[in-house]
Design a protein around this motif. Structure first.
Motif, PDB file in Angstrom:
ATOM      1  N   MET A 219       1.153   1.763   4.017  1.00 17.01           N
ATOM      2  CA  MET A 219       0.256   1.288   5.073  1.00 17.01           C
ATOM      3  C   MET A 219       0.307   2.217   6.289  1.00 17.01           C
ATOM      4  O   MET A 219      -0.729   2.592   6.854  1.00 17.01           O
ATOM      5  N   ARG A 220       1.517   2.592   6.677  1.00 16.46           N
ATOM      6  CA  ARG A 220       1.658   3.480   7.837  1.00 16.46           C
ATOM      7  C   ARG A 220       1.038   4.849   7.561  1.00 16.46           C
ATOM      8  O   ARG A 220       0.356   5.414   8.421  1.00 16.46           O
ATOM      9  N   GLU A 221       1.262   5.363   6.348  1.00 12.68           N
ATOM     10  CA  GLU A 221       0.679   6.662   5.987  1.00 12.68           C
ATOM     11  C   GLU A 221      -0.844   6.607   5.979  1.00 12.68           C
ATOM     12  O   GLU A 221      -1.516   7.620   6.232  1.00 12.68           O
ATOM     13  N   ILE A 228       7.170  -6.055   8.336  1.00 13.25           N
ATOM     14  CA  ILE A 228       7.486  -7.103   7.365  1.00 13.25           C
ATOM     15  C   ILE A 228       7.922  -8.327   8.150  1.00 13.25           C
ATOM     16  O   ILE A 228       8.857  -8.252   8.957  1.00 13.25           O
ATOM     17  N   ASP A 229       7.228  -9.454   7.961  1.00 12.44           N
ATOM     18  CA  ASP A 229       7.506 -10.631   8.795  1.00 12.44           C
ATOM     19  C   ASP A 229       8.663 -11.460   8.240  1.00 12.44           C
ATOM     20  O   ASP A 229       9.309 -11.086   7.246  1.00 12.44           O
ATOM     21  N   ALA A 230       8.905 -12.592   8.847  1.00  6.56           N
ATOM     22  CA  ALA A 230      10.116 -13.366   8.571  1.00  6.56           C
ATOM     23  C   ALA A 230      10.146 -14.021   7.190  1.00  6.56           C
ATOM     24  O   ALA A 230      11.218 -14.459   6.745  1.00  6.56           O
ATOM     25  N   VAL A 231       9.024 -14.116   6.500  1.00  8.35           N
ATOM     26  CA  VAL A 231       9.066 -14.636   5.124  1.00  8.35           C
ATOM     27  C   VAL A 231       8.910 -13.532   4.100  1.00  8.35           C
ATOM     28  O   VAL A 231       8.891 -13.781   2.897  1.00  8.35           O
ATOM     29  N   GLY A 232       8.769 -12.275   4.575  1.00  8.58           N
ATOM     30  CA  GLY A 232       8.651 -11.147   3.670  1.00  8.58           C
ATOM     31  C   GLY A 232       7.239 -10.649   3.449  1.00  8.58           C
ATOM     32  O   GLY A 232       7.022  -9.738   2.643  1.00  8.58           O
ATOM     33  N   ASN A 233       6.257 -11.222   4.142  1.00 10.69           N
ATOM     34  CA  ASN A 233       4.905 -10.682   4.063  1.00 10.69           C
ATOM     35  C   ASN A 233       4.884  -9.272   4.636  1.00 10.69           C
ATOM     36  O   ASN A 233       5.480  -9.013   5.697  1.00 10.69           O
ATOM     37  N   VAL A 234       4.203  -8.354   3.969  1.00 13.27           N
ATOM     38  CA  VAL A 234       4.024  -6.990   4.479  1.00 13.27           C
ATOM     39  C   VAL A 234       2.655  -6.939   5.135  1.00 13.27           C
ATOM     40  O   VAL A 234       1.628  -7.145   4.478  1.00 13.27           O
ATOM     41  N   VAL A 235       2.645  -6.679   6.432  1.00 18.87           N
ATOM     42  CA  VAL A 235       1.412  -6.780   7.213  1.00 18.87           C
ATOM     43  C   VAL A 235       1.036  -5.430   7.789  1.00 18.87           C
ATOM     44  O   VAL A 235       1.820  -4.814   8.527  1.00 18.87           O
ATOM     45  N   GLY A 236      -0.147  -4.958   7.450  1.00 20.72           N
ATOM     46  CA  GLY A 236      -0.666  -3.724   8.022  1.00 20.72           C
ATOM     47  C   GLY A 236      -1.938  -3.999   8.792  1.00 20.72           C
ATOM     48  O   GLY A 236      -2.819  -4.710   8.307  1.00 20.72           O
ATOM     49  N   LEU A 271      -5.574  -1.553  -3.042  1.00 23.33           N
ATOM     50  CA  LEU A 271      -6.953  -1.101  -2.872  1.00 23.33           C
ATOM     51  C   LEU A 271      -7.365  -1.069  -1.401  1.00 23.33           C
ATOM     52  O   LEU A 271      -7.932  -0.062  -0.953  1.00 23.33           O
ATOM     53  N   PRO A 272      -7.102  -2.100  -0.608  1.00 24.66           N
ATOM     54  CA  PRO A 272      -7.426  -1.996   0.819  1.00 24.66           C
ATOM     55  C   PRO A 272      -6.662  -0.886   1.534  1.00 24.66           C
ATOM     56  O   PRO A 272      -7.192  -0.267   2.469  1.00 24.66           O
ATOM     57  N   ILE A 273      -5.417  -0.632   1.106  1.00 21.20           N
ATOM     58  CA  ILE A 273      -4.677   0.482   1.714  1.00 21.20           C
ATOM     59  C   ILE A 273      -5.416   1.793   1.435  1.00 21.20           C
ATOM     60  O   ILE A 273      -5.582   2.632   2.331  1.00 21.20           O
ATOM     61  N   ALA A 274      -5.884   1.979   0.197  1.00 18.46           N
ATOM     62  CA  ALA A 274      -6.619   3.195  -0.151  1.00 18.46           C
ATOM     63  C   ALA A 274      -7.917   3.296   0.653  1.00 18.46           C
ATOM     64  O   ALA A 274      -8.307   4.389   1.087  1.00 18.46           O
ATOM     65  N   VAL A 275      -8.582   2.167   0.851  1.00 15.00           N
ATOM     66  CA  VAL A 275      -9.829   2.153   1.630  1.00 15.00           C
ATOM     67  C   VAL A 275      -9.549   2.510   3.091  1.00 15.00           C
ATOM     68  O   VAL A 275     -10.285   3.305   3.704  1.00 15.00           O
ATOM     69  N   VAL A 276      -8.504   1.938   3.658  1.00 14.35           N
ATOM     70  CA  VAL A 276      -8.152   2.263   5.049  1.00 14.35           C
ATOM     71  C   VAL A 276      -7.786   3.735   5.168  1.00 14.35           C
ATOM     72  O   VAL A 276      -8.183   4.411   6.144  1.00 14.35           O
TER      73      VAL A 276
END
Length: 585
Positions: A219-221, A228-236, A271-276
């Motif tokens: 996501m950062r790249e 990564i939030d408190a339940v483990g969701n990875v948020v970009g 797929l959304p990461i690739a689109v971004v």
């Protein structure tokens, strides 16, 4: 290099001559396709040619199949293949077979021809176009020998379509960049597992945490701010230039079932990461913030509690779940804390619904509908609601040899009658995607010479429309009562799950449909029989879903689960178009 513009504007003979190598020795396919010009894009060209095949006569379809050579067969040995087939078989290394492999392929060819009467056809360049291994080819060959003849004929035509698709890519110099990225990333994290012999990634295990970190890095790249939030969701978050803009959310889950496929859930993150990444590389921003969420837990494998990550996002995380334990006696609270998160901050994960524009999820179909319709994508109308029961039947266990048939209280026979009724009743209302399944059936302490005195079975009824599901449940429960009364069986029916359907928002579906049409695909709508994170998110905001075609007969939750880079590309182009043209409600 041939271009689509040239193909659209040339005469019919030139069109046919240019495309002569796409379908083996079958000029009638480009001849009929020529009449459909102009074609909007490469995807439209592929779809048009595949439609010609789909609407051809049975004799023409069989002739097309018979025009294809055997893998590592006599024509290959004699150097009599077309240039296209020669290159494809060489890319899979079939010209380098060991004597053992060559012998196995020859025997498989003979067995296959004897069973089906036509050659085995496989797109040996595979899902990514890079080529299958000889081991994978032989395994696929062996598995497909067990198919029903009609199913195998249809699979042969689908494989021909896949071969043609890649040949068109080569002819027009088309590279499915978004799709290739998704397939490569899915392969990388798909190699990380809790099990040696298959993909298993369950909540907050080392594999799960490693996968989360990798998703955050990608996501950062790609140009997002990620955490990564408190339940483990990875948020970009891909930020708009307008700091006051609202947020459109997408995502899916990265946890898996045991011995899973590589694309369930994960396609909707990658797929959304690739689109971004595509947008960021071009310096293109959106008039809204775009948030990609890799939900931590959807399958519920470790703690038997589904939608942990998405429920946290909508502010409905049940904090009492923190005290439940896995099969090793470890509590959810402990695994979250050991991962470095503070459970006290879980409530703060909740989004402000007034700041959210909507939610769109891309997901592999996990079924055969798109495959059967020859479509790379479909637009989901509703995510099916589910009613689940545990049924216990109590009869009388007695001697199998001395109890007359008319005097038996056979719990298993009652169960059999119930199962057949579920199948019959749920074959109705297919427009609402009604399905019924008895997935578990047990005769506790059963014996070959004892009439079953007790039987336990599960019942799962789903439909895209709640009223249809509820009517089916009522009929099945009534039938259970009637069967048990007639057979003098006592019964208990315990409801274990009741989840309403989650309809997709028409205004979002319409925008997905328009983007699909612009991508060169006829919009097709279908319901989702499986549950998705979008079900939870629908309690907070309007949702939509785009399905990507699933290969291998629609198998999912299985290592055989597959899709292609080209289908992922089509989904990516639709998502990109959807974002660029998005209109808030």
């Amino acid at each position: 290099m041939t271009t689509l513009e040239h193909l659209n504007n040339c005469d019919t003979k030139t069109f046919v001559d240019t495309l002569h190598g796409i379908y083996e020795h079958s000029p009638w396919i480009p001849e009929r396709t020529a009449a459909q010009r102009p074609l909007r894009n490469i995807t439209a060209l592929k779809q048009a040619m595949q439609e010609v095949v789909a609407h051809a006569s049975r004799e023409e379809q069989l002739g097309l199949i018979l025009a294809h050579p055997e893998l590592a067969g006599k024509a290959a040995i004699a150097g009599e293949l077309t240039a296209e087939s020669t290159g494809e078989q060489a890319q899979a290394g079939l010209h380098l077979c060991s004597q053992e492999e060559f012998t196995a392929l020859q025997q498989l060819n003979a067995n296959y021809n004897a069973r089906f009467g036509f050659p085995f056809i496989l797109a040996v360049k595979g899902a990514t176009g890079k080529g299958l291994t000889r081991k994978a080819i032989i395994a696929t060959f062996t598995r497909r020998l067990r198919n029903h003849p009609e199913d195998e004929l249809q699979e042969a035509l689908r494989q021909i379509g896949r071969i043609a698709e890649m040949r068109i890519n080569d002819l027009l110099g088309h590279v499915p960049t978004l799709g290739n990225a998704v397939m490569a990333w899915a392969e990388e994290i798909g190699d990380w597992s809790e099990d040696e012999n298959g993909l298993t990634c369950t909540y907050m295990t080392p594999t799960h945490k490693r996968t989360a970190e990798q998703l955050a890095n990608w996501m950062r790249e790609a140009g997002m701010y990620a955490h990564i939030d408190a339940v483990g969701n990875v948020v970009g978050r891909y930020l708009s230039t307008d700091p006051a803009a609202k947020t459109l959310i997408t995502g899916s889950h990265y946890d898996t079932v045991r011995n899973a496929g590589k694309y369930d859930g994960r396609e909707g993150i990658l797929l959304p990461i690739a689109v971004v990444k595509h947008l960021h590389e071009r310096g293109e921003t959106l008039p809204f913030h775009f948030e990609v969420i890799g939900f931590a837990e959807e399958e519920g494998v470790r703690f038997k509690s589904t939608f942990l990550g998405s429920n946290a996002v909508i502010g409905q995380f049940d904090l009492s779940l923190l005290d439940i334990t896995d099969r090793d006696g470890i509590s959810m609270r402990d695994v979250i804390t050991q991962a470095g998160h503070d459970v006290n901050t879980i409530p703060s994960i909740a989004r402000d619904a007034s700041d959210v524009l909507g939610y769109v999820e891309v997901h592999i179909e996990q079924g055969p509908v798109l495959l059967q319709h020859g479509l790379p994508v479909g637009i989901v109308t509703s995510i099916a609601g589910s009613s689940r029961y545990l049924i216990e039947l109590q009869g009388v266990a007695s001697h199998a040899g001395t109890t007359p048939m008319t005097m038996r209280k056979d719990a298993a026979a009652a169960a059999a009658e119930i199962i057949l009724y579920v199948e019959q009743r749920c074959a109705q209302h297919q427009s609402a995607s009604l399905v019924g399944t008895v997935g578990q059936l047990q005769v506790p302490n059963g014996s070959t010479n004892v009439i079953p005195g007790r039987c336990v079975l599960s019942l799962d009824i789903r439909a895209a429309v709640d009223t249809v599901r509820e009517a089916a449940v009522a009929d099945v429960l009534q039938q259970i009562a009637d069967i048990c009364t007639r057979r003098n069986i006592e019964y208990k029916a315990e409801q274990t799950v009741s989840a309403p359907a989650a309809p997709c928002a028409p205004w979002l579906m319409q925008q997905l449909s328009e983007a699909t049409e612009r991508a060169g695909v006829q919009p097709f709508k279908l319901a989702s029989g499986a549950g998705h994170d979008a079900m939870a998110i629908s309690k907070m905001t309007d949702v939509a879903m785009l399905f990507t075609r699933c290969g291998n007969g629609g198998i999912s939750h299985n290592p055989l689960e597959t899709m292609t880079a080209d289908d992922a590309e089509v989904s990516g182009q639709i998502l990109l178009d959807f974002l660029r043209n998005f209109q808030a409600k």
